[in-house]
Design an enzyme around this catalytic site. Structure first.
Site, PDB file in Angstrom:
ATOM      1  CG  HIS B 201       4.628  -5.688 -10.046  1.00 61.05           C
ATOM      2  ND1 HIS B 201       4.092  -4.466  -9.731  1.00 61.05           N
ATOM      3  CD2 HIS B 201       4.069  -6.562  -9.183  1.00 61.05           C
ATOM      4  CE1 HIS B 201       3.239  -4.598  -8.737  1.00 61.05           C
ATOM      5  NE2 HIS B 201       3.208  -5.870  -8.382  1.00 61.05           N
ATOM      6  CB  CYS B 202       9.181  -7.732  -6.778  1.00 60.21           C
ATOM      7  SG  CYS B 202       9.746  -9.105  -5.771  1.00 60.21           S
ATOM      8  N   PRO B 203       6.120  -9.527  -6.852  1.00 67.33           N
ATOM      9  CG  PRO B 203       5.398 -11.641  -7.482  1.00 67.33           C
ATOM     10  CD  PRO B 203       6.320 -10.548  -7.877  1.00 67.33           C
TER      11      PRO B 203
END
Lengths: 158, 534
Positions: B201-203
């Site tokens: 999950h890439c912020p």
């Protein structure tokens, strides 16, 4: 075709949903979309094994064709990459085209083979490509007493 | 996606299924031919009842995670740095070098921006949750082999083993989605979804990176590394060329040629030295904007070059080996678990084929059908008796509709309305059988001998289906999830990525990565809510 329609309408009028059978995914070849061809026991009395297996095998072939990594998919991928993937907004991908073919095939199978036997196949795409859901219908006229009792119980519950 | 209107989630904005004119135009099908319907109920689109923690825009066309993370910061940094580059550096370089510089910069910038938007707004490969019957069927299959383990409150974690390419892979059961996760699928606790081929999950992009948007993500980081390196080079050249006007360069070299051996650090020292020199030599009011812009660009690009180049290199390795970040961190295939023969069973053992399959493979479709309509009970009760199967049959788009229409009619009542075939290409799933059974019994007034009084079934099932569909958002909204993954500054990320490039230590990507175990703990509380839907 009129006869089949008649069967489908009869199915609608007289049948009630009894149970559902789920054909799970077969992951033995990785993450490619395949379904088990094992014949479920609940369908034993409903449909011939060969017909069922042929349906599943044809579906597996369709999915394999959609996910095949070959010259044409590379071309589509490279073209998409070159256009910064904007082409996906305009063009229908090969996968989507095959999915439409699958929908047609499933509907055809339902009309010709499964509905006359009181079964119905749901397109796997509606279940997230996890299962093939086969609904088993029972003839309502043959079980009217049980349905009436369930009717009164359900109406009283409401 | 960029041309559509942004719509608030407002029930009044969508058309109602009656022939009455809608208050605002919305991209829904034309008015449904249900003239006998008494109560106009708005049909919901599936994204409105989506159980995961996602937000939808443009009536379901755009999907993002609930927390946008630092996506605004990413966009801002890219825009500001590129803007400064075009404003301050390009004119000088065009005059002194070549006119290609802004063209190359422009192409790279457009590439970066488009791939960023595609990564952020694309469905990463979310798996829809199991229908109640499916979940019940799986439970039945699990309980049978284990026998009477019902005494314990919590059964042991459920796993299923499959053999993939002569290797045993364990499939875990997801308690939130009620499915056995396919291989390479993981549950993202931030988004509360199972995502296929879950990478991380890439912020920075505010979304999960999974099967469907990995190629966009890869393109984003590769083009961003080119862009930052390009801007860095141009800024350096700009300063160097400016200093040639004075005696700066010559002065620096004469002064201490040996103190600054040619290295990356020496370039930085040189630039900083030159800045001070220029500041002292040139008038301040001329130099200030240039100083500020170059300083900002240099700072941003310095950290970007380290971190983004490192990340690009890492992901190039992953692509070549057909691995995901998730698998690399967990060491699934590197033999950490002590297995003798562990190799990646998904790899084609050829770098070229791995790259092609990951980046140029067929684009899988979205499985969650955001813009489809949630079937409502009341729409099915009153309507013409005949099914429009011939119409559905002729149109390929509606083939699925025909099947579903049949299923609905067979399960519900003779009074199937035509709305289902009307919705072009919209998937309307059949209602759960458990909801349908009472309907069949109660709505069996079409054949003459009807055991129950011929009801007007519209009011009765009206609470049923919407309640069922509304319970799901209630169930998920009651569970508040805290974000542990906001990266506070780019420096942290930059430092985090350095060791990532060098080794496969889990710490750097730890803050970004969500393990399935966390979601299981969270989903324990959700189990009772799921069973209440039955």
């Amino acid at each position: 075709m009129a006869t089949l329609f008649h069967n489908l309408q009869d199915l609608r009028h007289t049948a009630s949903l009894a149970t559902k059978v789920f054909i799970q995914r077969d992951y033995s070849e990785g993450t490619l979309c395949r379904f088990h061809t094992k014949f479920p026991a609940e369908l034993d009395s409903r449909i011939e094994r060969t017909l069922f297996e042929e349906t599943i095998k044809t579906l597996n072939n369709y999915y394999a064709e959609a996910e095949k990594i070959g010259g044409r998919s590379y071309l589509e991928g490279c073209l998409a990459c070159a256009s910064a993937y904007i082409i996906f907004l305009c063009m229908e991908t090969r996968y989507e085209k095959v999915l439409k073919k699958i929908s047609t095939y499933i509907q055809e199978q339902n009309e010709k083979i499964y509905a006359p036997r009181g079964l119905l196949i749901t397109d796997p795409i509606e279940r997230g490509m996890r299962v093939i859901e086969i609904s088993i219908f029972e003839d309502r006229s043959s079980s009217e007493s049980s349905s009436s009792s369930s009717t009164t119980s359900s109406s009283s519950a409401r | 996606m960029k041309n559509c209107e942004y719509q608030q989630i407002d029930p009044q904005a969508l058309t109602t299924p009656t022939p009455t004119p809608a208050p605002t135009p919305a991209p829904t099908p034309s008015a449904r031919p249900c003239p006998e319907k008494k109560k106009p109920k708005r049909l919901k689109r599936k994204w409105e009842v989506f159980p995961g923690k996602n937000r939808f825009y443009c009536d379901g066309r755009i999907i993002v995670a609930r927390q946008s993370g630092v996506l605004p910061l990413t966009v801002g940094l890219i825009l500001v740095t590129s803007g400064l580059f075009f404003i301050f550096d390009c004119p000088f370089l065009v005059k002194h070098l070549t006119g290609c510089i802004p063209v190359i910069g422009g192409v790279l910038f457009v590439l970066v921006f488009i791939s960023l938007l595609q990564t952020s707004f694309t469905d990463p490969g979310i798996l829809p949750r199991a229908t109640p019957e499916e979940a019940a069927d799986i439970e039945k299959q699990i309980d049978n082999p284990t026998g009477s383990s019902s005494s314990s409150y919590r059964p042991p974690p459920r796993t299923k083993e499959v053999v993939i390419n002569q290797q045993v892979v364990k499939l875990k059961y997801c308690f939130t989605c009620k499915i056995f996760r396919p291989p390479r699928t993981s549950h993202c606790s931030l988004c509360d979804n199972c995502v296929e081929r879950f990478d991380h999950h890439c912020p920075w992009v505010g979304n999960c990176v999974g099967k469907r948007n990995y190629r966009f993500f890869y393109m984003f980081i590769v083009s961003l590394s080119f862009l930052t390196a390009f801007i860095f080079g141009c800024v350096t050249t700009h300063l160097a060329l400016r200093s040639q006007g004075g005696k700066g360069l010559v002065f620096a070299l004469q002064e201490s040629p040996a103190r600054y051996p040619f290295s990356y650090d020496s370039i930085v020292y040189f630039i900083l030295y030159e800045q001070v020199h220029l500041f002292l030599c040139v008038k301040v009011h001329v130099y200030c904007p240039l100083l500020l812009s170059t300083a900002l660009e240099l700072v941003v690009c310095f950290f970007s070059v380290w971190s983004i180049l490192g990340l690009s290199g890492f992901h190039t390795y992953l692509v070549a080996a057909n691995l995901t970040t998730n698998e690399d961190i967990k060491g699934s295939w590197s033999g950490k678990s002590g297995n003798e023969e562990t190799g990646n069973p998904y790899s084609y053992n050829s770098i070229f084929k791995n790259c092609c399959s990951v980046l140029c493979g067929p684009m899988p479709p979205s499985l969650i059908d955001r813009r489809g309509y949630v079937p409502s009970e009341e729409a099915a009760e009153i309507g013409p008796t005949e099914i429009e199967l011939p119409a559905a049959k002729n149109d390929i788009n509606m083939c699925a509709q025909g099947t579903k229409g049949l299923l609905e009619t067979a399960t519900r009542s003779p009074f199937l309305s035509s709305p289902c075939p009307q919705a072009k290409g919209q998937a309307v799933p059949p209602p759960p059988a458990l909801d349908a059974l009472p309907n069949i019994a109660a709505a069996s007034s079409s054949p003459a001998p009807a055991p129950s009084p011929a009801p007007s079934p519209s009011p009765r099932p009206a609470p049923g289906q919407p309640k069922a569909s509304r319970e799901r958002p209630a169930a998920t909204s009651s569970h508040r999830h805290h974000s542990h993954h906001r990266s506070k500054s780019k420096r942290t990320t930059a430092q985090a990525h350095n060791p990532t490039h060098a080794s496969s230590s889990p710490a750097p990507q730890g803050p970004r990565h969500n393990h399935g175990s966390r979601s299981r703990k969270d989903s324990k509380s959700r189990d009772p809510k799921f069973t209440s839907l039955h």
